[in-house]
Design an enzyme around this catalytic site. Structure first.
Site, PDB file in Angstrom:
ATOM      1  N   SER A 184      -0.639  -3.001   5.325  1.00 42.12           N
ATOM      2  CA  SER A 184      -0.021  -2.837   4.250  1.00 42.12           C
ATOM      3  C   SER A 184       1.361  -3.060   4.091  1.00 42.12           C
ATOM      4  CB  SER A 184      -0.249  -1.077   4.123  1.00 42.12           C
ATOM      5  OG  SER A 184       0.669  -0.584   2.799  1.00 42.12           O
ATOM      6  N   TYR A 204       1.133   7.346   6.593  1.00 44.03           N
ATOM      7  CA  TYR A 204       0.416   6.014   6.499  1.00 44.03           C
ATOM      8  C   TYR A 204       1.237   4.831   6.558  1.00 44.03           C
ATOM      9  CZ  TYR A 204      -2.101   2.437   3.587  1.00 44.03           C
ATOM     10  OH  TYR A 204      -2.837   1.508   3.143  1.00 44.03           O
TER      11      TYR A 204
END
Length: 308
Positions: A142, A155
């Site tokens: 990501s 995250y």
């Protein structure tokens, strides 16, 4: 490269990128081992209904080493003579939108367990098969692992660890003929876009915060960042094909890219990140994603200063 008979293992196929990629690769003629959290889930049933009998569904929770071992044994038993051509690490977890200070330590640990340690254990377990085939590893990471997105610390840090790990594997596995790619998608509508889910997570977070911390930030602060996140989700792309195509290219291209950036606006985002001052980058991320208001204690301080 002939696709018939090539064997692929995909982790995290319950929904989103994993499910769409499993369907796509099955349609191309690959023999796909697709792992899901629950083989009876709607996503798993959908894969059963839309894919050929070649596709094998395997139950795996990446936080449970026994699940990973069971999947490894199954794949090894079916690929010992052929080797494994490709591994797609796609499983991802995040269940909180909050500042790092407000995010429980347990959330950081769970993100690391799924997004980092689970992928590490699965990759290490399958490497002997991948080495014998001179195969490919494609990992969905990501941009949150490269850039400090507001309210995504748990995250983002797990994805940063994952990206660095895969970069290291890329260097170390070169002599074995294994090519390693990382896919860094823009924002897409995947399995975690349900506003009701995020509302429940927000309520649980507020209920669990120490009183002093909740007073310093204010419940309205947590409400506001989650409201902005829900708004952001509404503009997320629904067409996942750019990500599926990037994963497929990483598996099949003669010279796959080291990094793929499917999605709108990522070129600009990375340009700002690498070439412009930090305050420009930080302002851009707040404008693009979440721009928290001042925490309650700082608002009061600001108000008091104005009165003086």
């Amino acid at each position: 490269l002939a696709t018939a008979g090539l064997l692929l293992a995909l982790a995290g196929c319950d929904s989103g990128f994993g499910q769409a990629t499993a369907r796509h690769l099955d349609a191309m003629g690959f023999q796909v081992f697709a792992s899901v959290l629950d083989v009876q889930s709607p996503g798993a049933q959908e894969l059963r209904g839309s894919c050929s009998p070649r596709l094998t569904l395997l139950q795996m929770d990446l936080t449970k080493p026994e699940d990973i071992q069971s999947v490894l044994q199954h794949i090894q038993a079916h690929t010992n003579s052929t080797g494994l051509w490709g591994l797609v690490n796609n499983a991802g977890f995040n269940d909180i939108i909050a500042d790092a200070e407000l995010s429980p330590l347990g959330n950081f640990r769970t993100c690391m367990e799924v997004n980092f340690f689970g992928s590490l254990e699965l990759t290490k377990g399958l490497l002997p098969l991948l080495r014998s085939a001179g195969g490919r590893i494609v990992t969905v990471s990501s941009p949150a692992g490269d850039l400090p997105f507001p309210c995504l610390a748990a995250y983002g840090t797990s994805k940063a660890a994952l990206s660095l790990l895969m970069d290291t594997f890329r260097c170390e596995l070169q002599p074995w003929g294994i090519k390693v790619s990382i896919v860094l998608p823009g924002y897409y509508k995947t399995g975690t876009c349900d506003p009701a889910f995020w509302n429940l997570q927000k309520q649980q977070l507020v209920a669990s915060l120490p009183r002093e911390l909740l007073q310093a930030y204010g419940e309205e602060y947590v409400e506001e960042i989650n409201r902005q996140f829900t708004q952001f989700m509404k503009v997320a792309a629904e067409d996942l094909s750019a990500v599926v195509n990037s994963i497929t290219d990483g598996l099949l291209a003669a010279n796959p890219a080291v990094r793929y950036y499917p999605g709108q606006g990522l070129g600009l985002m990375y340009f700002i990140h690498h070439y412009l001052p930090y305050f420009v980058r930080d302002s851009f991320l707040k404008g693009f994603f979440i721009n928290p208001k001042l925490p309650r204690a700082l608002q009061q301080e600001h108000h008091n200063n104005m009165k003086k």
